[in-house]
Write a protein that holds these residues in place. Structure first.
Motif, PDB file in Angstrom:
ATOM      1  N   GLU A  22       0.848  -1.192   0.000  1.00 60.11           N
ATOM      2  CA  GLU A  22       0.000   0.000   0.000  1.00 60.11           C
ATOM      3  C   GLU A  22       0.886   1.245   0.000  1.00 60.11           C
ATOM      4  OE1 GLU A  22      -2.987   2.127   3.147  1.00 60.11           O
ATOM      5  OE2 GLU A  22      -3.441   0.049   2.571  1.00 60.11           O
ATOM      6  N   PRO A  23       0.577   2.236  -0.853  1.00 57.21           N
ATOM      7  CA  PRO A  23       1.416   3.436  -0.912  1.00 57.21           C
ATOM      8  C   PRO A  23       1.213   4.332   0.315  1.00 57.21           C
ATOM      9  CG  PRO A  23      -0.501   3.715  -2.308  1.00 57.21           C
ATOM     10  CD  PRO A  23      -0.550   2.293  -1.806  1.00 57.21           C
ATOM     11  N   GLU A  24       2.209   5.137   0.578  1.00 55.68           N
ATOM     12  CA  GLU A  24       2.134   6.136   1.641  1.00 55.68           C
ATOM     13  C   GLU A  24       2.130   7.518   0.982  1.00 55.68           C
ATOM     14  OE1 GLU A  24       1.872   5.872   4.898  1.00 55.68           O
ATOM     15  OE2 GLU A  24       1.960   3.666   4.993  1.00 55.68           O
ATOM     16  N   PRO A  25       1.257   8.411   1.407  1.00 63.69           N
ATOM     17  CA  PRO A  25       1.252   9.750   0.805  1.00 63.69           C
ATOM     18  C   PRO A  25       2.498  10.535   1.187  1.00 63.69           C
ATOM     19  CG  PRO A  25      -0.266   9.669   2.671  1.00 63.69           C
ATOM     20  CD  PRO A  25       0.220   8.263   2.451  1.00 63.69           C
ATOM     21  N   LEU A  31      -3.895  10.107   0.067  1.00 63.79           N
ATOM     22  CA  LEU A  31      -4.128   8.681  -0.159  1.00 63.79           C
ATOM     23  C   LEU A  31      -5.628   8.483  -0.317  1.00 63.79           C
ATOM     24  CD1 LEU A  31      -3.072   5.725  -0.231  1.00 63.79           C
ATOM     25  CD2 LEU A  31      -3.435   5.660   2.252  1.00 63.79           C
ATOM     26  N   GLY A  72      -6.078   9.441   3.898  1.00 65.24           N
ATOM     27  CA  GLY A  72      -4.828   9.888   4.508  1.00 65.24           C
ATOM     28  C   GLY A  72      -4.219  11.034   3.727  1.00 65.24           C
ATOM     29  N   GLY A  74      -0.447  13.533   3.291  1.00 63.15           N
ATOM     30  CA  GLY A  74       0.949  13.733   3.611  1.00 63.15           C
ATOM     31  C   GLY A  74       1.182  15.087   4.266  1.00 63.15           C
ATOM     32  N   ARG A  99      -5.780   1.381  -3.692  1.00 65.88           N
ATOM     33  CA  ARG A  99      -5.530   2.644  -2.995  1.00 65.88           C
ATOM     34  C   ARG A  99      -4.457   3.401  -3.773  1.00 65.88           C
ATOM     35  NH1 ARG A  99      -7.111  -1.041   0.353  1.00 65.88           N
ATOM     36  NH2 ARG A  99      -5.116  -2.109   0.419  1.00 65.88           N
ATOM     37  N   VAL A 101      -2.289   7.265  -4.630  1.00 63.65           N
ATOM     38  CA  VAL A 101      -1.832   8.558  -4.133  1.00 63.65           C
ATOM     39  C   VAL A 101      -1.890   9.570  -5.279  1.00 63.65           C
ATOM     40  CG1 VAL A 101      -0.368   7.678  -2.287  1.00 63.65           C
ATOM     41  CG2 VAL A 101       0.577   7.921  -4.588  1.00 63.65           C
TER      42      VAL A 101
END
Length: 328
Positions: A22-25, A31, A72, A74, A99, A101
């Protein structure tokens, strides 16, 4: 999370379902829990390798627009976005995921009454159609030809030209049945892919060939582009917004030179050249119009994300009218 990647360029069998982290913003990003993914013509062009593969690598996640809910943010992004329904541009790639970004500047809030499915049908296509018509200096009372009108950009261009007061709107399409659906959206003349007249709103099946169009919005490109240039009226303007049939012949400009005394113009258009605030404003206005029922989103089919290859096969076969939407 589940995602689809291009394992090999070429036919749709090169698409594969994989598991990715899963990516992180990052700072300046959001997100999004994806609810709908637009399958665009450019996705197929990239997957086929039509644009070349030097700028793309195997393993690329295709897709560029999603809609869903922000879960979410960043650093530097207002936490008030969390929980809001949005449309998001993920860049050239990154959309066929559960999901996604996206940069805050590439996100547009959805109005009440507009579904995520309709949002990804209109979110990139309708602004392209709007600005392409503006790029062509389209004015009320002029005639417009939309080449490749059965796709989401073409359908939006037909509706916007009609709303803008076009005197006549011609469309090229692969069948009379599709053409009749475009007549219901505002077109007045149906031409086949060779540019021959097929029908009009007043007398389906009995239209005389038009003598020329003031504006041509071309999504197709390909080897027949020189013949389309010949369809322009004096002072006519053709704007190319896609090459779904491949690049035109290298000497296609000779069609312009042979018609020198008619003062014809050819231009390309990319939404990348429009300032971000302006494109976001137009998109928000179009979303509001769609929520009011003034702009129609035409969805060909809904498919689960895992059947992305099927969606591409349908596009390659020319079966799609409107847009296929994937749902995670």
């Amino acid at each position: 999370m589940q995602a689809v990647t291009i394992q090999s360029f070429g036919d749709a069998d090169g698409l594969a379902v994989v598991d990715l982290p899963e990516p992180e913003p990052a700072p300046g990003q959001m997100l999004v829990e994806v609810e709908a993914i637009g399958v665009g013509g450019v996705d197929a062009v990239i997957r086929r390798g039509t644009l070349g593969t030097s700028g793309f690598r195997e393993g690329l996640v295709p897709g560029s627009e999603v809609a869903g809910r922000v879960i979410g943010v960043g650093d530097g992004v207002d936490s008030g976005w969390i929980g809001r329904r949005v449309w998001a541009f993920t860049g050239v790639g990154g959309g066929y995921v559960e999901r996604a970004v996206a940069a805050v500047d590439d996100v547009t809030a959805l109005p009440d009454g507009l579904s995520p499915i309709d949002a990804v049908t209109l979110g990139s296509a309708a602004p392209v159609a709007h600005f392409a018509l503006a790029h062509a200096r389209f004015a009320p009372g002029e005639s417009v030809l939309v080449r490749g009108a059965a796709g989401s950009i073409g359908i939006a261009a037909v509706q916007l030209a009609a709303a803008g007061g076009a005197r006549a709107i011609g469309v090229t399409t692969s069948s009379l049945e599709r053409g009749e659906r475009l007549l219901a959206l505002g077109a007045t003349e149906i031409l086949d892919r060779a540019g021959n007249a097929s029908a009009s709103a007043d007398s389906p099946g009995a239209l005389s060939a038009p003598t020329g169009f003031d504006v041509v919005i071309d999504i197709v490109g390909g080897p027949d582009l020189p013949a389309v240039i010949e369809r322009l009226a004096p002072n006519g303007r053709l704007v190319s917004v896609g090459v779904v049939a491949g690049h035109p012949p290298a000497d296609f400009g000779m069609s312009l030179l042979r018609s020198f005394q008619r003062s014809l113009s050819f231009a390309t258009f990319s939404l990348n050249t429009v300032p971000v605030p302006e494109r976001n404003r137009v998109r928000a206005d179009q979303f509001a119009a769609a929520a009011r029922g003034e702009l129609r989103a035409v969805v060909h089919d809904l498919l689960p994300l895992a059947r992305a290859a099927e969606a591409h096969r349908r596009m390659d076969a020319g079966e799609v009218f409107g847009r296929i939407v994937l749902t995670p």
